[in-house]
Scaffold this motif. Structure first.
Motif, mmCIF file in Angstrom:
data_model
loop_
_atom_site.group_PDB
_atom_site.id
_atom_site.type_symbol
_atom_site.label_atom_id
_atom_site.label_comp_id
_atom_site.label_asym_id
_atom_site.label_seq_id
_atom_site.Cartn_x
_atom_site.Cartn_y
_atom_site.Cartn_z
ATOM 1 N N ASP A 55 37.421 -137.170 24.053
ATOM 2 C CA ASP A 55 38.445 -137.343 23.037
ATOM 3 C C ASP A 55 38.376 -136.290 21.943
ATOM 4 N N HIS B 260 42.728 -140.673 19.117
ATOM 5 C CA HIS B 260 42.252 -142.055 19.247
ATOM 6 C C HIS B 260 43.441 -142.971 19.541
ATOM 7 N N SER B 261 43.155 -143.996 20.299
ATOM 8 C CA SER B 261 44.191 -144.957 20.668
ATOM 9 C C SER B 261 44.357 -145.991 19.568
ATOM 10 N N SER B 262 45.604 -146.405 19.374
ATOM 11 C CA SER B 262 45.923 -147.433 18.402
ATOM 12 C C SER B 262 47.072 -148.254 18.972
#
Length: 132
Positions: free
Chosen positions: A26, A38-40
């Protein structure tokens, strides 16, 4: 003679940039460019620090493409810490947006540094990266 505006382009210089291997899945790092994601929820946020130019635009395009592949709905792009962006950076953004649309996703700008905002304003492309 018509007024000429600078789009933030600078003359090309002789400089070599060795592409460094990714520092993790990442986090990608190149000289003068750092990209983190980053995933959200259904979206992935990609944060960029450094110059977007002919040397670094391909890395931005690839990073956004990877983030799109991981997201359900699209990518939010933070360009708030980009001190320089030329037409190559704009081209990478437009190609990445097209890739998002082909997948039925969106590419939005959550932040844009003054040079990025000026480039998007002068080229009338800012609205292409707004949330629908």
């Amino acid at each position: 003679m018509p007024e000429q505006r600078s789009l933030g382009c600078r003359p090309l210089t002789e400089r070599s940039r060795a592409v460094q291997p990714p520092a993790g899945p990442d986090r990608l790092e190149w000289p003068e460019l750092r990209i983190a994601s980053h995933s959200s929820g259904d979206r992935v946020t990609v944060t960029v620090r450094g110059e977007l130019d002919v040397d670094t635009a391909p890395q931005l395009y690839n990073a956004v493409g990877a983030a799109l592949a991981r997201s359900r709905c699209g990518v939010d792009l933070d360009l708030g810490r980009v001190p320089f962006c030329d037409c190559s950076g704009l081209g990478a953004l437009l190609r990445a947006r097209h890739g998002a649309l082909v997948q039925g996703k969106t590419l939005t700008l959550s932040a844009a540094a003054p040079c990025v905002a000026q480039l998007l304003a002068l080229t009338h492309t800012r609205t292409l990266f707004s949330a629908a």
